[in-house]
Design a protein around this motif. Structure first.
Motif, PDB file in Angstrom:
ATOM      1  N   GLY A 321       0.796  -1.215   0.000  1.00 38.83           N
ATOM      2  CA  GLY A 321       0.000   0.000   0.000  1.00 38.83           C
ATOM      3  C   GLY A 321       0.832   1.269   0.000  1.00 38.83           C
ATOM      4  O   GLY A 321       2.040   1.253  -0.276  1.00 38.83           O
ATOM      5  N   THR A 322       0.178   2.366   0.340  1.00 41.35           N
ATOM      6  CA  THR A 322       0.814   3.683   0.274  1.00 41.35           C
ATOM      7  C   THR A 322       1.826   3.926   1.398  1.00 41.35           C
ATOM      8  O   THR A 322       2.588   4.888   1.330  1.00 41.35           O
ATOM      9  N   ASP A 323       1.822   3.067   2.423  1.00 38.88           N
ATOM     10  CA  ASP A 323       2.752   3.218   3.551  1.00 38.88           C
ATOM     11  C   ASP A 323       2.718   4.647   4.080  1.00 38.88           C
ATOM     12  O   ASP A 323       3.745   5.314   4.223  1.00 38.88           O
ATOM     13  N   PHE A 324       1.513   5.108   4.384  1.00 39.92           N
ATOM     14  CA  PHE A 324       1.350   6.468   4.894  1.00 39.92           C
ATOM     15  C   PHE A 324       2.227   6.732   6.126  1.00 39.92           C
ATOM     16  O   PHE A 324       2.684   7.851   6.346  1.00 39.92           O
ATOM     17  N   TYR A 325       2.462   5.705   6.928  1.00 36.59           N
ATOM     18  CA  TYR A 325       3.212   5.895   8.175  1.00 36.59           C
ATOM     19  C   TYR A 325       4.635   6.397   7.911  1.00 36.59           C
ATOM     20  O   TYR A 325       5.146   7.250   8.622  1.00 36.59           O
ATOM     21  N   HIS A 326       5.286   5.852   6.872  1.00 37.10           N
ATOM     22  CA  HIS A 326       6.670   6.227   6.577  1.00 37.10           C
ATOM     23  C   HIS A 326       6.776   7.284   5.468  1.00 37.10           C
ATOM     24  O   HIS A 326       7.883   7.695   5.120  1.00 37.10           O
ATOM     25  N   ALA A 327       5.661   7.698   4.914  1.00 42.78           N
ATOM     26  CA  ALA A 327       5.701   8.608   3.763  1.00 42.78           C
ATOM     27  C   ALA A 327       6.432   9.901   4.078  1.00 42.78           C
ATOM     28  O   ALA A 327       6.257  10.498   5.144  1.00 42.78           O
ATOM     29  N   GLY A 328       7.292  10.313   3.142  1.00 41.38           N
ATOM     30  CA  GLY A 328       8.010  11.562   3.272  1.00 41.38           C
ATOM     31  C   GLY A 328       9.294  11.484   4.063  1.00 41.38           C
ATOM     32  O   GLY A 328      10.036  12.464   4.160  1.00 41.38           O
ATOM     33  N   LYS A 329       9.587  10.298   4.612  1.00 41.92           N
ATOM     34  CA  LYS A 329      10.784  10.145   5.435  1.00 41.92           C
ATOM     35  C   LYS A 329      11.969   9.605   4.638  1.00 41.92           C
ATOM     36  O   LYS A 329      13.091   9.584   5.136  1.00 41.92           O
ATOM     37  N   GLY A 330      11.704   9.116   3.423  1.00 39.95           N
ATOM     38  CA  GLY A 330      12.783   8.627   2.579  1.00 39.95           C
ATOM     39  C   GLY A 330      13.259   7.226   2.885  1.00 39.95           C
ATOM     40  O   GLY A 330      14.222   6.748   2.286  1.00 39.95           O
ATOM     41  N   ASN A 331      12.576   6.531   3.814  1.00 41.38           N
ATOM     42  CA  ASN A 331      13.036   5.193   4.193  1.00 41.38           C
ATOM     43  C   ASN A 331      12.135   4.081   3.677  1.00 41.38           C
ATOM     44  O   ASN A 331      12.169   2.957   4.168  1.00 41.38           O
ATOM     45  N   GLY A 332      11.324   4.371   2.670  1.00 40.49           N
ATOM     46  CA  GLY A 332      10.478   3.338   2.073  1.00 40.49           C
ATOM     47  C   GLY A 332      11.315   2.308   1.334  1.00 40.49           C
ATOM     48  O   GLY A 332      12.397   2.607   0.822  1.00 40.49           O
ATOM     49  N   ASN A 333      10.807   1.083   1.265  1.00 38.67           N
ATOM     50  CA  ASN A 333      11.528  -0.006   0.609  1.00 38.67           C
ATOM     51  C   ASN A 333      11.093  -0.096  -0.848  1.00 38.67           C
ATOM     52  O   ASN A 333       9.904  -0.250  -1.145  1.00 38.67           O
ATOM     53  N   GLU A 334      12.059  -0.025  -1.766  1.00 38.59           N
ATOM     54  CA  GLU A 334      11.773   0.040  -3.199  1.00 38.59           C
ATOM     55  C   GLU A 334      11.804  -1.306  -3.917  1.00 38.59           C
ATOM     56  O   GLU A 334      11.585  -1.365  -5.132  1.00 38.59           O
ATOM     57  N   LEU A 335      12.075  -2.398  -3.215  1.00 38.56           N
ATOM     58  CA  LEU A 335      12.286  -3.690  -3.883  1.00 38.56           C
ATOM     59  C   LEU A 335      11.074  -4.155  -4.682  1.00 38.56           C
ATOM     60  O   LEU A 335      11.212  -4.700  -5.779  1.00 38.56           O
ATOM     61  N   SER A 336       9.873  -3.947  -4.136  1.00 40.76           N
ATOM     62  CA  SER A 336       8.680  -4.375  -4.861  1.00 40.76           C
ATOM     63  C   SER A 336       8.534  -3.600  -6.168  1.00 40.76           C
ATOM     64  O   SER A 336       8.163  -4.165  -7.206  1.00 40.76           O
ATOM     65  N   LEU A 337       8.841  -2.311  -6.150  1.00 38.29           N
ATOM     66  CA  LEU A 337       8.749  -1.505  -7.370  1.00 38.29           C
ATOM     67  C   LEU A 337       9.795  -1.945  -8.387  1.00 38.29           C
ATOM     68  O   LEU A 337       9.511  -2.062  -9.581  1.00 38.29           O
ATOM     69  N   VAL A 338      11.018  -2.184  -7.926  1.00 32.96           N
ATOM     70  CA  VAL A 338      12.069  -2.666  -8.824  1.00 32.96           C
ATOM     71  C   VAL A 338      11.642  -3.972  -9.481  1.00 32.96           C
ATOM     72  O   VAL A 338      11.769  -4.154 -10.703  1.00 32.96           O
ATOM     73  N   ASN A 339      11.108  -4.888  -8.671  1.00 33.19           N
ATOM     74  CA  ASN A 339      10.667  -6.173  -9.222  1.00 33.19           C
ATOM     75  C   ASN A 339       9.512  -6.007 -10.197  1.00 33.19           C
ATOM     76  O   ASN A 339       9.427  -6.721 -11.205  1.00 33.19           O
ATOM     77  N   ALA A 340       8.599  -5.071  -9.896  1.00 30.77           N
ATOM     78  CA  ALA A 340       7.464  -4.833 -10.786  1.00 30.77           C
ATOM     79  C   ALA A 340       7.928  -4.316 -12.143  1.00 30.77           C
ATOM     80  O   ALA A 340       7.421  -4.729 -13.195  1.00 30.77           O
ATOM     81  N   ILE A 341       8.913  -3.417 -12.142  1.00 26.78           N
ATOM     82  CA  ILE A 341       9.445  -2.893 -13.401  1.00 26.78           C
ATOM     83  C   ILE A 341      10.100  -4.021 -14.195  1.00 26.78           C
ATOM     84  O   ILE A 341       9.889  -4.161 -15.408  1.00 26.78           O
ATOM     85  N   LYS A 342      10.889  -4.844 -13.523  1.00 32.03           N
ATOM     86  CA  LYS A 342      11.548  -5.958 -14.200  1.00 32.03           C
ATOM     87  C   LYS A 342      10.520  -6.953 -14.748  1.00 32.03           C
ATOM     88  O   LYS A 342      10.697  -7.501 -15.839  1.00 32.03           O
ATOM     89  N   TYR A 343       9.446  -7.177 -13.990  1.00 34.39           N
ATOM     90  CA  TYR A 343       8.397  -8.097 -14.428  1.00 34.39           C
ATOM     91  C   TYR A 343       7.692  -7.547 -15.668  1.00 34.39           C
ATOM     92  O   TYR A 343       7.384  -8.283 -16.610  1.00 34.39           O
ATOM     93  N   ALA A 344       7.437  -6.242 -15.655  1.00 34.39           N
ATOM     94  CA  ALA A 344       6.793  -5.615 -16.807  1.00 34.39           C
ATOM     95  C   ALA A 344       7.664  -5.744 -18.044  1.00 34.39           C
ATOM     96  O   ALA A 344       7.167  -6.011 -19.151  1.00 34.39           O
ATOM     97  N   VAL A 345       8.971  -5.548 -17.875  1.00 32.41           N
ATOM     98  CA  VAL A 345       9.901  -5.715 -18.994  1.00 32.41           C
ATOM     99  C   VAL A 345       9.807  -7.140 -19.536  1.00 32.41           C
ATOM    100  O   VAL A 345       9.739  -7.358 -20.754  1.00 32.41           O
ATOM    101  N   LYS A 346       9.805  -8.101 -18.640  1.00 31.73           N
ATOM    102  CA  LYS A 346       9.723  -9.508 -19.044  1.00 31.73           C
ATOM    103  C   LYS A 346       8.452  -9.779 -19.842  1.00 31.73           C
ATOM    104  O   LYS A 346       8.464 -10.509 -20.833  1.00 31.73           O
ATOM    105  N   MET A 347       7.348  -9.167 -19.402  1.00 35.22           N
ATOM    106  CA  MET A 347       6.069  -9.399 -20.073  1.00 35.22           C
ATOM    107  C   MET A 347       6.012  -8.789 -21.476  1.00 35.22           C
ATOM    108  O   MET A 347       5.204  -9.201 -22.303  1.00 35.22           O
ATOM    109  N   THR A 348       6.882  -7.814 -21.748  1.00 39.07           N
ATOM    110  CA  THR A 348       6.916  -7.254 -23.111  1.00 39.07           C
ATOM    111  C   THR A 348       7.587  -8.193 -24.099  1.00 39.07           C
ATOM    112  O   THR A 348       7.479  -8.009 -25.311  1.00 39.07           O
ATOM    113  N   GLY A 349       8.323  -9.178 -23.558  1.00 41.21           N
ATOM    114  CA  GLY A 349       9.060 -10.090 -24.423  1.00 41.21           C
ATOM    115  C   GLY A 349      10.335  -9.495 -24.984  1.00 41.21           C
ATOM    116  O   GLY A 349      10.953 -10.039 -25.887  1.00 41.21           O
TER     117      GLY A 349
END
Length: 352
Positions: A321-349
């Motif tokens: 989700g939006t992780d409202f608790y940590h928003a704006g602090k710069g300590n959010g974890n980006e791994l899910s987004l990185v994986n999502a981008i890589k997955y999208a690339v894979k799906m393009t073939g």
């Protein structure tokens, strides 16, 4: 050499963690070797997120810059320059309040999604990736959708679709998602279960799995114990499985007890699990994908990818989700987004 696909990434709710994890994700030059990312959002928010990341030291000052554009053609697609397709919704960041669901955040997040869908339908981007939005906020803004999946279905005119979550070898798809548990039980019907089996089978084949092994979870404890704890398995789920087999989907099995099927899938028994409702699929996926470090009191990993199947365009997403608790602090974890981008690339073939 295959040309790197263009991936449109929505910024997510400006009051949430989307801007900062996008900065952190795009600070990795490896992503630029795989694709050409462009952020759909507000340049002011992305600039603030960049300055926050620099201030706390997660990004070295001067290594990244926000590049404001008003069309995909203006993007540079060069590491170090974060292309932001600026919609100009949140121009004064003092109007934004971190950590709360509000109409401004909901309106902005909704418009980012609408725009990236338009770009994908027009062929200006090859795939889309979404950061989190607040369902409460978009409804406060007057957009009455229960989530990204429904927005995508509406604006692409898609009637048959489902959500898939993936973490390494574990993949789950859902018969229903954002409805009450009471309504979810009522939605377990033969026609819908069969539809999701068909979508799951096609998705696995699209990913290169020649003969998909599909487990269909039961709804009730112990799959109803032959009607003792419920009749959905007898009257709806089993008939759907038999119909799928009659269509030639030979790798489908079930109903499988929902308290053990996910362990079996992680162990390699199945390529994908058809789940009967939202939490039945989300809980096991997030249990393996979300790892909290008890000693450091921080998330060690927030991984997993959310993909909408059945659409005419590609959509992958973070599975948090939006992780409202940590928003704006710069300590959010980006791994899910990185994986999502890589997955999208894979799906393009067009994976490098």
């Amino acid at each position: 050499m295959t040309k790197r696909p263009i991936i449109g990434v929505t910024m997510g709710d400006p009051c949430g963690n989307g801007p900062e994890i996008t900065i952190k994700a795009l600070s990795d030059p490896e992503l630029y070797r795989k694709c050409r990312p462009i952020v759909i959002g507000d340049a002011a928010c992305m600039q603030y997120a960049l300055e926050t990341a620099e201030r706390i030291g997660v990004v070295k000052k001067g290594t990244l810059a926000v590049h404001l554009v008003h069309s995909v053609d203006e993007a540079l697609f060069t590491f170090g320059s974060i292309d932001v397709y600026d919609l100009g919704i949140v121009t004064d960041i003092s109007d934004r309040k971190f950590g709360i669901a509000c109409p401004l955040g909901g309106e902005a997040a909704f418009q980012y999604v609408k725009k990236v869908i338009e770009l994908a339908v027009e062929g200006q981007v090859d795939a889309t990736v979404t950061n989190a939005l607040s369902k409460e906020a978009i409804n406060m803004a007057g957009h009455h959708f229960s989530g990204h999946t429904e927005i995508y279905a509406h604006f692409t005119g898609t009637e048959k679709y489902t959500m898939m979550l993936a973490h390494h070898g574990l993949r789950v798809v859902h018969v229903s998602t954002h409805v009450s548990l009471r309504e979810a039980c009522d939605r377990v019907k033969k026609e819908r279960v069969l539809e999701v089996i068909e979508i799951a089978n096609k998705a696995c084949k699209d990913m290169g799995i020649e003969n998909p092994r599909i487990a269909v979870a039961g709804l009730n404890p112990h799959c109803g114990e032959n009607g003792l704890f419920g009749r959905e398995e007898i009257e709806e789920i089993t008939p759907a499985i038999e119909a799928a087999k009659a269509e030639g989907i030979t790798g489908v099995v079930g109903p499988c007890p929902p308290d053990s099927v996910f362990s079996q899938a992680i162990g390699g028994w199945y390529d994908i699990v058809v789940c009967m409702y939202h939490d039945q699929g989300h809980i096991p996926l997030k249990t393996v994908g979300f790892v909290y470090d008890r000693e450091k009191q921080e998330w060690k990993a927030v991984e997993g990818v959310n993909v909408t199947l059945g659409l005419p365009i590609i959509r992958a997403s973070v599975d948090h989700g939006t992780d409202f608790y940590h928003a704006g602090k710069g300590n959010g974890n980006e791994l899910s987004l990185v994986n999502a981008i890589k997955y999208a690339v894979k799906m393009t073939g067009r994976e490098a």
